[in-house]
Design a protein around this motif. Structure first.
Motif: not given
Length: 539
Positions: A80-93
């Protein structure tokens, strides 16, 4: 009533744009990626925004949590990751920092991707799965059937973190699993076994010591067969929707890189498909390793520019003994010295990105240069990142030692690039191996150095030729040889393409011997004003 008035405190570094770095943008154009400048500038503006910086802070502070079982006792093996991690991944991808260049036929696409990675700086941990997804494609191409199915998903600009059958998703990420407790960098010492099932698949059984980003959709895994170390493609979720028998044992408690979940993994009958020939696993996966080594080099150069930007910003606003720090001779010496190191590191990293782009397109000369140059660059640039981060932090004094400054996080990250994908000794030995397995590399190296001419550089190159011609105790001298190759490449790039003030300071200090054992020991007589000016980050 207030007990005192707060004065002489530095305002936060806000809404800055890492893409304003002259050395990075000059290298982008020089290496054939100028067509990507607008998107890189746009990404840099987001990177330096309060929103993205906050994502980085939260992803680092709230570390991933491993859930091995659900409430009923069934194994789930989810992180389980902090939602902020997924925000970063979304931008990177979304911006193609992952495998997108493999679907882009334009010359310079890998250079553009390198520059994007260099300006997307809110948090480095999430770049690990981004880097592995980038690097997996050429290795996967050893299996045409798997490539046809999965490469379009790997290059997709859609980030989907859900754990599901990969082929049902709009985009996927990849990881790799090589090292074991008894072997570390010696992957041939691995004991994970792969047994053929008779239907084209294999069953893997063993334990891996470091598997980062374990929530990736697919992995390349090394395991032993009757023919030796082989490479396998292993999905988290099998085509029939069942979980593969890949069990997460624990997450590593690391010095830094907190947002990235590095795990220990046990394979107990996990299903996998062969990639490449049996017994040729190291050869199959080595291109993936080379590309992640490129990202290590880029990451260290990026770290240097980030630390330098914070140090210069602090010095512009902080006063001591009646004057701004940036106007004081000792501080100017330190800042300029840090700037020289960052510029040289960035130029070499981007040159290796350019060589990678050309090698992908079949340029044999650039492939040979990359073979020896990347190993040397990875060794030296990554080696310099840690003392650079320490000196940049010291520029802020006690304010730099507190977490709110961001400098401790930068410092904790700095050693990782030197360790990841082979520590210094491995990189130095790989430089020697390049000379033995592809002797043409040496000829290409000196061709690369020849057009640049300066007495200090010429003397350094002459000494390097002598060192490479003497094989006595060469493994003992491997680090010095590798360092000298990297310095020669940096010097040649600066002579041909660098700002004259930066080039002169580099040649005088790094190659001319007028330098001490710490940053801030440049000799007098150098023009430091433009060196420091180039390091000032802009919005």
């Amino acid at each position: 009533m207030a007990t005192h008035v707060v004065t002489n405190q530095v305002p936060p570094l806000r809404d800055h744009n890492p893409a304003s770095s002259p050395v990075l943008m000059e290298a982008l154009i020089r290496e054939g990626g100028g067509w990507g400048a607008d998107e890189i500038t746009e990404l840099g503006a987001l990177s330096g925004s309060d929103k993205a910086q906050r994502w980085g802070e939260l992803a680092d502070r709230h570390r991933p949590v491993l859930h091995t079982h659900d409430r009923y006792g069934y194994r789930v093996d989810e992180v389980e990751y902090d939602p902020a991690y997924h925000e970063l991944m979304n931008v990177a991808v979304g911006h193609g920092l992952h495998a997108a260049p493999w679907a882009d036929d334009r010359a310079g696409s890998h250079v553009v991707r390198a520059a994007k990675t260099s300006v997307w700086t809110p948090e480095p941990g999430h770049i690990c799965p981004i880097s592995m997804t980038y690097a997996v494609v050429p290795a996967l191409r050893f299996n045409a059937e798997l490539t046809a199915v999965y490469e379009p998903l790997l290059t997709s600009r859609v980030y989907d973190p859900e754990l599901a059958v990969p082929t049902t998703k709009a985009g996927i990420t990849a990881g790799m699993s090589m090292t074991e407790k008894q072997g570390g960098s010696d992957v041939r010492a691995g004991t994970t076994e792969a047994t053929p099932n008779g239907d084209g698949t294999y069953s893997l059984r063993g334990h891996k010591w470091f598997t980062s980003a374990p929530m990736s959709d697919v992995f390349l895994v090394l395991a032993q067969t009757a023919q030796g170390v082989s490479c396998f493609f292993l999905p988290r979720v099998l085509p029939d929707g069942t979980r593969n028998r890949m069990f997460l044992q624990r997450l590593k408690n690391k010095l830094g890189n907190h947002a990235n979940a590095s795990s220990e993994v046990e394979y107990d009958g996990a299903t996998a498909w062969l990639v490449g020939e049996e017994g040729r696993g190291v050869k199959t996966i080595i291109e993936m390793v080379n590309l992640t080594r490129l990202d290590c080099t880029l990451g260290s150069a990026t770290s240097m520019r980030a630390g330098l930007a914070r140090a210069v910003h602090h010095a512009q606003y902080r006063k001591a003994f009646g004057a701004y720090l940036i106007d004081q001779p000792q501080m100017r010496n330190v800042l300029a010295d840090l700037a020289i190191e960052a510029e040289a590191a960035t130029m070499l990293a981007m040159r290796m990105a350019g060589a990678t782009d050309a090698a992908v397109r079949g340029d044999e000369r650039e492939s040979l240069l990359r073979r020896i140059g990347l190993a040397a660059a990875k060794y030296w640039v990554c080696k310099r990142a840690t003392p650079h981060a320490a000196e940049a932090m010291e520029c802020l004094g006690g304010n730099g030692y507190v977490e709110d400054s961001g400098m401790p996080r930068l410092y904790r990250e700095a050693p990782l690039m030197g360790i990841w994908e082979g520590s210094g000794n491995v990189s130095a030995l790989d430089t020697l191996r390049a000379m033995v397995t592809r002797p043409e590399c040496v000829d290409v190296l000196f061709e690369e150095l020849a057009p640049a001419s300066d007495p200090r550089l010429d003397a350094h190159v002459a000494q390097l030729k002598t060192a490479l011609g003497d094989f006595t105790d060469i493994e003992h001298r491997a680090r010095k040889i590798t360092e000298d190759i990297a310095l020669a490449l940096q010097g040649a790039l600066l002579v041909r393409h660098g700002h004259p003030a930066v080039a002169e300071a580099f040649l005088t200090s790094r190659l001319g011997g007028q330098w001490g054992g710490a940053f801030g020991t440049l000799p007098t007589g150098l023009d430091l004003a433009p060196v420091i000016e180039r390091a000032m980050v802009k919005g």
